[in-house]
Design a protein around this motif. Sequence first.
Motif, PDB file in Angstrom:
ATOM      1  N   ASN A  60      50.110  91.791  15.133  1.00  0.00           N
ATOM      2  CA  ASN A  60      49.628  90.509  15.604  1.00  0.00           C
ATOM      3  C   ASN A  60      47.942  90.169  15.251  1.00  0.00           C
ATOM      4  OD1 ASN A  60      51.881  88.930  16.821  1.00  0.00           O
ATOM      5  ND2 ASN A  60      51.714  90.441  18.202  1.00  0.00           N
ATOM      6  N   GLN A  98      51.143  82.197  17.620  1.00  0.00           N
ATOM      7  CA  GLN A  98      51.541  83.116  18.606  1.00  0.00           C
ATOM      8  C   GLN A  98      51.021  83.145  20.117  1.00  0.00           C
ATOM      9  OE1 GLN A  98      53.397  85.788  17.914  1.00  0.00           O
ATOM     10  NE2 GLN A  98      53.045  87.103  19.772  1.00  0.00           N
ATOM     11  N   ASN A 123      53.582  81.132  21.502  1.00  0.00           N
ATOM     12  CA  ASN A 123      54.858  81.929  21.880  1.00  0.00           C
ATOM     13  C   ASN A 123      54.388  82.904  23.017  1.00  0.00           C
ATOM     14  OD1 ASN A 123      55.938  80.872  19.655  1.00  0.00           O
ATOM     15  ND2 ASN A 123      55.400  82.844  18.289  1.00  0.00           N
ATOM     16  N   ILE A 143      46.617  89.415  20.617  1.00  0.00           N
ATOM     17  CA  ILE A 143      46.454  88.635  19.194  1.00  0.00           C
ATOM     18  C   ILE A 143      44.881  88.614  18.910  1.00  0.00           C
ATOM     19  CG2 ILE A 143      46.558  86.105  18.366  1.00  0.00           C
ATOM     20  CD1 ILE A 143      48.623  85.580  21.237  1.00  0.00           C
ATOM     21  N   LYS A 170      55.297  79.936  11.980  1.00  0.00           N
ATOM     22  CA  LYS A 170      54.685  81.248  12.120  1.00  0.00           C
ATOM     23  C   LYS A 170      55.102  81.986  10.966  1.00  0.00           C
ATOM     24  CE  LYS A 170      53.306  84.875  14.990  1.00  0.00           C
ATOM     25  NZ  LYS A 170      54.212  85.623  14.373  1.00  0.00           N
ATOM     26  N   SER A 192      55.648  88.786  12.046  1.00  0.00           N
ATOM     27  CA  SER A 192      54.665  89.509  12.564  1.00  0.00           C
ATOM     28  C   SER A 192      54.703  90.861  11.514  1.00  0.00           C
ATOM     29  CB  SER A 192      54.492  89.813  13.932  1.00  0.00           C
ATOM     30  OG  SER A 192      54.271  88.799  14.641  1.00  0.00           O
TER      31      SER A 192
END
Length: 548
Positions: free
Chosen positions: A152, A168, A171, A266, A446, A449
């Motif tokens: 991330n 993210q 999320n 993140i 997105k 990852s």
Amino acid sequence: MDAHSMGDVASCVWESWTTIPWDTANQHVKRLQARISKAAKGEDWRGVKRLQRLLVRSSSGKAVAVRRVTENQGRRTPGVDKVVWSTSGEKWTAVKSLTTVGYKPLPLRRIHIPKASGGKRPLGIPAMKDRAMQALHWLALDPVSEARADPNSYGFRLYRCTADALKQCENALNRKASPQWVLEGDIKGCFDNIDHDWLMAHVPMDRGVLSRWLKSGFMERGRFYPTEAGTPQGGIISPVLANLTLDGMERVLKDALPRRAKVNFIRYADDFIVTADSKELLETKVKPLIIEFLSERGLALSETKTVVTHVSDGFDFLGFRVRKFKDFLYIGPSPKGTKALYAKVSSTLRGLRAAKQGEVIHVLNPILSGWAGYHRTMMATRTFAVMDHRIFWALWRWAKRRHPNKGARWVKKRYFKASDSRQWVFSDGASTLVRLSSYKKRRHTKIRSETNPYDPAQESYFDEVLKRRMTETLAGRRKLLWLLEKQEGVCPRCRTKITKQTGWHVHHRVWRTLGGSDRLSNLELLHPVCHGQLHARAGRVMLPPISE
């Protein structure tokens, strides 16, 4: 002799910049990068070193590096030697000059640019040859960075952007059982304080070249200043060095804390947030782990800017305000960002008091469209409407100030036109000011990852990502979209992807001066350098391109 060596032997017969076969050169670099990434993932560091040496010594790698620095936005900005490479002859000479034997980088040219939060940020501008050397070693180092990156981490990475980091955030925080506490991390002078000894010990590249870059110093106001720590902001290699320095932070947190702690990490460049289920966990366990991780690299958290916040109070991240109202998560333009936009529009109008209306529109449109494009992926509709209203009144005051002896009706008729159902459109007939409200929300998908753009097995996935983003970039331009789809997103000359960063030219297969038409069957999209190369090979002056 393997295929890679044979490909580079072929490059030895190149005679000039315009004869470089870019499809062969790019394929050679791409194959070596895939092998470097695979070796780095398997921690085969001897193999990494061997493959990197092959790449940085290859003519293909040198040509691709020179092409990058002569196509990007800073190609006309010189370093301390006041040299730029603009002609084909200069570029070809540069390709032949890229060698580590006797290489000594020049000091950086230091300038200062304004920061969004106030103050100024120092920026170091390398000389053209140093930029090309950095671009060459970046080709060999970035596959290692991608193979070892935190899942991330989204800053300075291929195919990743701020919208991915914000998705993210959504999320991590947009569920009923989501964590309620957030640590807002701020690293004190990240680029300026990275420990050189740590970089020399842990960055897998030619350490002699790296040492020379780190110790090259900078020139400011005619005076030389040595550098004892940090990587200069402005160099091509600096972002990947910063990522290599900070990668591993997410793994440290995930390994040290249980899953029930709801820790999410993140990061975008040196800005990061960490979520957790309690304030105490962030303060007593997460923060000490981060401090220890950073201290090994010569870095430290800013005590005043690193704070723990409840999501109901909200926090700013990457120019957005993130705040939770009961079960509703709001992510929209931050108040600080909207104030900065209005201040910029107001100061621009003050500086253009005597300018014509068309010039004002020409200056403001890129500012407004850039700001709207950046924020449109989140909840910005209401903010756009409010800012349109405020900008209208700023324009009205600008117009009234120019004509103090005229009435409001005359001013309105002079500067504002009717368009569709709107009566107050700031336009001079030839050009119109963009409205923020005209930018509708665009849902962002997105990126996954764990993906690696240098992994051949994931190439089809990244093709879809690029196709989706180019479709968004060319929205409303049906002819260009049709050409891009027909060419499967690649330049037919060099067989590499056409992206927003590379740019494109529309080329007429049969030139217009020779009777060629504008029909789709006579058009193709080319990279700007490929377009120029094509015309140079034909021995003619290049026609004025239709470019983005």
